[in-house]
Every structure is written in C-alpha cells, then in structure tokens.
Design an enzyme around this catalytic site. Structure first.
Site, PDB file in Angstrom:
ATOM      1  N   HIS A  12       0.849  -1.194   0.000  1.00 44.65           N
ATOM      2  CA  HIS A  12       0.000   0.000   0.000  1.00 44.65           C
ATOM      3  C   HIS A  12       0.883   1.242   0.000  1.00 44.65           C
ATOM      4  O   HIS A  12       2.079   1.175   0.309  1.00 44.65           O
ATOM      5  CB  HIS A  12      -0.918  -0.009   1.215  1.00 44.65           C
ATOM      6  N   THR A  38       2.041  -5.531  -8.239  1.00 42.63           N
ATOM      7  CA  THR A  38       1.001  -4.645  -8.731  1.00 42.63           C
ATOM      8  C   THR A  38       1.698  -3.479  -9.427  1.00 42.63           C
ATOM      9  O   THR A  38       2.891  -3.241  -9.224  1.00 42.63           O
ATOM     10  CB  THR A  38       0.098  -4.176  -7.579  1.00 42.63           C
ATOM     11  N   GLY A  39       0.961  -2.745 -10.233  1.00 44.78           N
ATOM     12  CA  GLY A  39       1.528  -1.752 -11.145  1.00 44.78           C
ATOM     13  C   GLY A  39       2.546  -0.791 -10.566  1.00 44.78           C
ATOM     14  O   GLY A  39       3.716  -0.799 -10.944  1.00 44.78           O
ATOM     15  N   THR A  40       2.119   0.052  -9.651  1.00 44.91           N
ATOM     16  CA  THR A  40       3.008   1.082  -9.112  1.00 44.91           C
ATOM     17  C   THR A  40       4.130   0.468  -8.292  1.00 44.91           C
ATOM     18  O   THR A  40       5.298   0.824  -8.452  1.00 44.91           O
ATOM     19  CB  THR A  40       2.212   2.079  -8.243  1.00 44.91           C
ATOM     20  N   THR A  41       3.786  -0.470  -7.427  1.00 42.01           N
ATOM     21  CA  THR A  41       4.800  -1.107  -6.577  1.00 42.01           C
ATOM     22  C   THR A  41       5.844  -1.806  -7.437  1.00 42.01           C
ATOM     23  O   THR A  41       7.047  -1.646  -7.208  1.00 42.01           O
ATOM     24  CB  THR A  41       4.140  -2.110  -5.604  1.00 42.01           C
ATOM     25  N   SER A  58      -2.432  -1.696 -11.350  1.00 36.09           N
ATOM     26  CA  SER A  58      -2.384  -1.102 -10.019  1.00 36.09           C
ATOM     27  C   SER A  58      -3.438  -1.790  -9.150  1.00 36.09           C
ATOM     28  O   SER A  58      -4.492  -2.194  -9.657  1.00 36.09           O
ATOM     29  CB  SER A  58      -2.665   0.395 -10.129  1.00 36.09           C
ATOM     30  N   GLY A  59      -3.158  -1.908  -7.851  1.00 36.64           N
ATOM     31  CA  GLY A  59      -4.084  -2.588  -6.937  1.00 36.64           C
ATOM     32  C   GLY A  59      -5.523  -2.119  -7.037  1.00 36.64           C
ATOM     33  O   GLY A  59      -6.430  -2.932  -7.265  1.00 36.64           O
ATOM     34  N   ASP A  64      -4.777  -6.393  -7.448  1.00 38.70           N
ATOM     35  CA  ASP A  64      -4.918  -7.365  -6.359  1.00 38.70           C
ATOM     36  C   ASP A  64      -5.703  -8.577  -6.831  1.00 38.70           C
ATOM     37  O   ASP A  64      -5.356  -9.720  -6.523  1.00 38.70           O
ATOM     38  CB  ASP A  64      -5.634  -6.736  -5.154  1.00 38.70           C
ATOM     39  N   ASP A  84      -1.184  -1.626   4.773  1.00 39.26           N
ATOM     40  CA  ASP A  84      -1.234  -0.540   5.751  1.00 39.26           C
ATOM     41  C   ASP A  84      -2.379  -0.786   6.733  1.00 39.26           C
ATOM     42  O   ASP A  84      -3.542  -0.682   6.350  1.00 39.26           O
ATOM     43  CB  ASP A  84      -1.420   0.792   5.027  1.00 39.26           C
ATOM     44  N   HIS A  91     -10.228  -0.092  -2.098  1.00 42.70           N
ATOM     45  CA  HIS A  91     -10.415  -1.442  -2.636  1.00 42.70           C
ATOM     46  C   HIS A  91     -10.211  -2.484  -1.524  1.00 42.70           C
ATOM     47  O   HIS A  91      -9.688  -3.569  -1.753  1.00 42.70           O
ATOM     48  CB  HIS A  91      -9.457  -1.668  -3.806  1.00 42.70           C
ATOM     49  N   ASP A  94     -11.046  -6.072  -2.100  1.00 45.14           N
ATOM     50  CA  ASP A  94     -10.071  -6.766  -2.936  1.00 45.14           C
ATOM     51  C   ASP A  94      -8.876  -7.229  -2.102  1.00 45.14           C
ATOM     52  O   ASP A  94      -8.346  -8.323  -2.305  1.00 45.14           O
ATOM     53  CB  ASP A  94      -9.571  -5.871  -4.072  1.00 45.14           C
ATOM     54  N   ARG A 100      -7.341 -13.716   1.624  1.00 44.67           N
ATOM     55  CA  ARG A 100      -8.107 -14.959   1.778  1.00 44.67           C
ATOM     56  C   ARG A 100      -7.647 -15.999   0.767  1.00 44.67           C
ATOM     57  O   ARG A 100      -7.463 -17.173   1.097  1.00 44.67           O
ATOM     58  CB  ARG A 100      -9.603 -14.680   1.582  1.00 44.67           C
TER      59      ARG A 100
END
Length: 146
Positions: A12, A38-41, A58-59, A64, A84, A91, A94, A100
């Site tokens: 996050h 994920t995209g940005t990370t 991106s999440g 996600d 976080d 989201h 998600d 899960r």
C-alpha cells in the site's frame, strides 16, 4: 513449488518505501526468483532497486484481483504484501479477497518486514517444496434428494 519461486510483491502507498527498502536489502536473494507486482509497486521496485518485476495493474484498478487469480491458477508461490493497517483502502474488499485466496491456496504470505525476513531466510526459500492443498470442494458439494 520449484526451487525458483514466483513471488508476488505488493504494498500500500504508505508501505511502498518499506517494501522497496526490504527488496533492496534482499536484492541478491530475490534476483534468483521470478517477481510479480502490482503496477506502481512493481515499477518502483524495478526503478529503485533494479529487479525485474512482471507487473499487473495497479491494486485499486484490479491488480490485487489479478494476483489472486494467478494464485488460484498456481502461478504465484508466495506473496510479500506490506499492507497498511492504519489506512482505509478504497479497494479493501479486494485486499481481503487477496489475503483470503493466499490462505485458501496455502501459499506463504508475509504482511510485514519481520515475517518477510523469516520467509526469505528459511531454508525452504531456495528449495523445492511440496505444498499441501486442502480440497475445499467437498464443502460445496450438496446432495439433492429427489
């Protein structure tokens, strides 16, 4: 799981710098595996650490869910997800679904630096591992009496 793992890296916004720092510290170990993010990370890790990261969206835009789908298809072996705990996420459902599905498919999931340190320092990190999968399908089988 093969020796070379498929590892998802997710963070996050307020935890991205923590994950980047962790990836930088563990660059040598991580570089031996296939990394997904994920995209940005994923882009930040690639740019700041120099690791090759295959990127999903991106999440908040479905990343996600894409990682969750990859877990369900046995394409992701483990996940480092620095989420976080103090910031509500748009989201959030998600995020919960991703956590899960990680438990459902019995992949190692690290949600903070300590658990990620234990995971990456395990003798199993660079070895083959026979992951046990529970057959949950029996819970969804109903006998219909005629």
């Amino acid at each position: 799981m093969a020796r070379k793992k498929n590892i998802a890296l997710v963070a996050h916004d307020h935890r991205k710098e923590d994950l980047i720092d962790w990836c930088d510290f563990n660059q040598g170990s991580l570089s031996k595996h296939n990394l997904f993010g994920t995209g940005t990370t994923g882009q930040l890790i690639a740019d700041k650490v120099g690791l090759d990261v295959n990127r999903f969206s991106s999440g908040p835009l479905g990343g996600d869910l894409q990682i969750g789908a990859a877990i369900s298809k046995h394409e992701i072996d483990m996940m480092i997800f620095f989420w976080d705990p103090l910031q509500a996420q748009p989201h959030d459902v998600d995020v919960k679904a991703l956590l899960r599905i990680g438990v459902l498919y019995n992949i190692p999931v690290a949600c903070n630096r300590s658990s990620a340190d234990f995971m990456i320092s395990s003798d199993l990190f660079d070895e083959e591992y026979g992951r046990f999968l529970v057959d949950y399908s029996q819970r969804f089988t109903k006998k219909i009496e005629e």
